[in-house]
Write an enzyme that holds these catalytic residues in place. Structure first.
Site, PDB file in Angstrom:
ATOM      1  N   SER A 138       0.902  -1.269   0.008  1.00 59.67           N
ATOM      2  CA  SER A 138      -0.011   0.044   0.097  1.00 59.67           C
ATOM      3  C   SER A 138       0.804   1.364  -0.034  1.00 59.67           C
ATOM      4  CB  SER A 138      -0.937  -0.047   1.371  1.00 59.67           C
ATOM      5  OG  SER A 138      -1.605   1.330   1.289  1.00 59.67           O
ATOM      6  N   TYR A 151      -2.204  -0.386  10.319  1.00 61.29           N
ATOM      7  CA  TYR A 151      -2.528  -0.733   8.684  1.00 61.29           C
ATOM      8  C   TYR A 151      -0.949  -0.193   8.290  1.00 61.29           C
ATOM      9  CZ  TYR A 151      -3.997  -1.117   4.245  1.00 61.29           C
ATOM     10  OH  TYR A 151      -4.127  -1.420   2.532  1.00 61.29           O
TER      11      TYR A 151
END
Length: 254
Positions: A138, A151
């Site tokens: 990501s 995350y």
């Protein structure tokens, strides 16, 4: 070009969103696709679309954070040519607002889950005389995002695992790369907006879209197309790389 005929691919979290788009395009290009989801029913739509288009697909119910279960599934699937580590969960919170249980849960799925699949898949890729691994990272692994502590930590680990695997297995004809998307318009985004902004969904969708300099979110199919290229023989000289697909987010937002 980009033919995957006679290739066998495993896509974790292939039941919806990015995973579904990747599974579908790999099958379209000739691969036999095995979708790993928490439940068989969660993979049903993906399998149906692939089969209706004349492709070949199978589903396997498995929690990627369960080491023994993952090992059993990959042993059952047998030799493979492609692994897409896509399964993961999201989390919102800062370092001092993230409960320990939430941090552990994100690490268990997003980090240990990737490890479990790598650990089980690499011997099967070796049996196929080499292949390709793609880990979904990501932009959160590349730059600071607000309220994404756990995350970001997990996706940073995924990017690091990618580089380690690429180095360790380059002599065994196993390539490993990662893809780092910005916001992608998936059912997760729609659910997030419905839950948190039920009275101004359209306004918030527009706001989230405009955070990408290109002015919109990515489509899952665009991430799928990049994955297809990296899985293909046309990308045979590429390993140990991370590919941001972010509409200019990481470079043009300064």
């Amino acid at each position: 070009m980009f033919s995957l005929k006679n290739k066998k691919a495993v896509v974790t979290g292939g039941g919806s969103g990015i995973g579904k788009a990747i599974a579908t395009v790999l099958a379209k290009q000739g691969a036999e696709v095995h979708v790993i989801e928490l439940g068989i029913e969660q993979a049903a739509t993906t399998l149906s679309e692939i089969e209706q288009a004349g492709g070949k697909a199978y589903s396997h119910a498995c929690d990627v954070s369960d080491h023994a279960a993952v090992s059993a599934v990959f042993e059952n699937i047998g030799p493979i040519n492609i692994l897409i580590n896509n399964a993961g969960i999201a989390h919102i919170g800062k370092a001092d607002t993230t409960p320990e249980a939430d941090f552990d849960r994100v690490m268990k799925v997003n980090v240990k889950g990737v490890y479990n699949c790598l650990n089980a898949a690499i011997p099967q890729i070796r049996k196929a005389n080499g292949g390709v691994i793609i880990n979904m990272a990501s932009i959160a692994a590349l730059i600071g995002l607000p309220d994404r502590f756990a995350y970001s930590t997990a996706k940073g680990a995924v990017k690091a695992m990618t580089m380690s695997v690429a180095k360790d297995y380059i002599g065994e004809n196993i390539r490993c790369n990662s893809i780092s998307p910005a916001r992608v318009h998936t059912p997760f985004v729609d659910g997030f907006l419905q839950k948190n902004y039920p009275d101004n969904i359209d306004e918030m969708f527009e706001k989230l879209s405009k955070t990408q300099p290109i002015g919109r979110m990515a489509k899952p199919e665009e991430v799928g197309a990049l994955a297809l290229y990296l899985c293909s023989d046309e990308a045979s000289f590429i390993t140990g790389c991370d590919y941001p697909i972010d509409g200019g987010f990481t470079t043009l937002n300064n």
